[in-house]
Design an enzyme around this catalytic site. Sequence first.
Site, mmCIF file in Angstrom:
data_model
loop_
_atom_site.group_PDB
_atom_site.id
_atom_site.type_symbol
_atom_site.label_atom_id
_atom_site.label_comp_id
_atom_site.label_asym_id
_atom_site.label_seq_id
_atom_site.Cartn_x
_atom_site.Cartn_y
_atom_site.Cartn_z
ATOM 1 N N ARG A 223 0.851 -1.178 0.000
ATOM 2 C CA ARG A 223 0.000 0.000 0.000
ATOM 3 C C ARG A 223 0.894 1.237 0.000
ATOM 4 O O ARG A 223 1.893 1.291 0.714
ATOM 5 C CB ARG A 223 -0.916 0.024 1.236
ATOM 6 C CG ARG A 223 -1.996 -1.055 1.211
ATOM 7 C CD ARG A 223 -3.066 -0.722 0.181
ATOM 8 N NE ARG A 223 -4.096 -1.740 0.090
ATOM 9 C CZ ARG A 223 -4.101 -2.735 -0.791
ATOM 10 N NH1 ARG A 223 -3.091 -2.858 -1.635
ATOM 11 N NH2 ARG A 223 -5.090 -3.589 -0.830
ATOM 12 N N HIS A 271 1.006 -0.211 -10.456
ATOM 13 C CA HIS A 271 0.090 -1.062 -9.688
ATOM 14 C C HIS A 271 -0.234 -2.357 -10.449
ATOM 15 O O HIS A 271 -1.395 -2.680 -10.701
ATOM 16 C CB HIS A 271 -1.201 -0.314 -9.348
ATOM 17 C CG HIS A 271 -1.879 -0.867 -8.129
ATOM 18 N ND1 HIS A 271 -2.558 -0.088 -7.232
ATOM 19 C CD2 HIS A 271 -1.981 -2.133 -7.661
ATOM 20 C CE1 HIS A 271 -3.060 -0.850 -6.260
ATOM 21 N NE2 HIS A 271 -2.725 -2.098 -6.509
#
Length: 308
Positions: A223, A271
């Site tokens: 994250r 990502h």
Amino acid sequence: MTVVLFAAGAALWPEYEAPLRRALAEAGLAVDLVCAAAPEAVDYIIYAPGSPVQDFTPYTRCKAVLNLWAGVERIVGNATLVQPLCRMVDPGLTEGMVEYVVGHVLRHHLGMDRYILGAKGWEQIVPPLARERRVAVLGLGALGLACARALAALNFAVEGWSRSAKPGLGIAAAHGDAGLEAVLRRAEIVVTLLPKTAETENLLDARRLGWLPEGAVIINPGRGALIDDDALLAALEAGRLGHATLDVFRVEPLPEDHPFRAHPRVTVTPHIAADTRASSAARVVVENIRRGEAGLPLLHVVDRARGY
């Protein structure tokens, strides 16, 4: 008839419809899989962040909300969500994460950038063997543990860390604040795979980054909020850290003018470390529907107090 509402967004429906229907048929479940329904008629909601469903109050019959993402930070705090929330624990997602982490650990361990980026001359820098390279994996959930075990299988000297004790994992593991300091002070490569919670936000701040040995590398596919961006940039600028490979960010897509984009010691990937794959994720979702209909405990239920 059991009604399953696909509320993960219209853009994902073409990708998920066929795998979900196939998985439902394989499980022998006769359900009505729809993209729209009266809220009071819905038994299960298939969800993803950004869904048009934000108020769960009208879904009085709903037995569970089944998230398509591993991360739940964008829904877990929704005060209207009183139904059980299940996060995605997908074998395909885990495999993808393991491949990303192992690939980048090996890249930094072997010093491959030196050659990939076109080093001149004939400088023969021989890396240590994997058993001589200390790798820390922060976060020992499904993803972190799978990565730690894969790295250990390649003979890396792996140490894991989690906020609370997790005995019997088959790898060296520490927990708590003292354990984190000890692990970081020994780590040459750090992999961060923790969820985003109030306790983990900015976990790697200036103080903790300062515990790392000089030249250490950070790989963050977990994250974006786990690392203090300014502290990381300062450590890189000062030469304290060797490199940061980052797949997740506080704002995505990462703005074009963000300092990470042009920094010579930062690798940005968009990502891609572990995406949810419709074929395998559909089976995970359907298994929870099957369990719910059979009166069995649901899998991967989120602990609201812990946030994951």
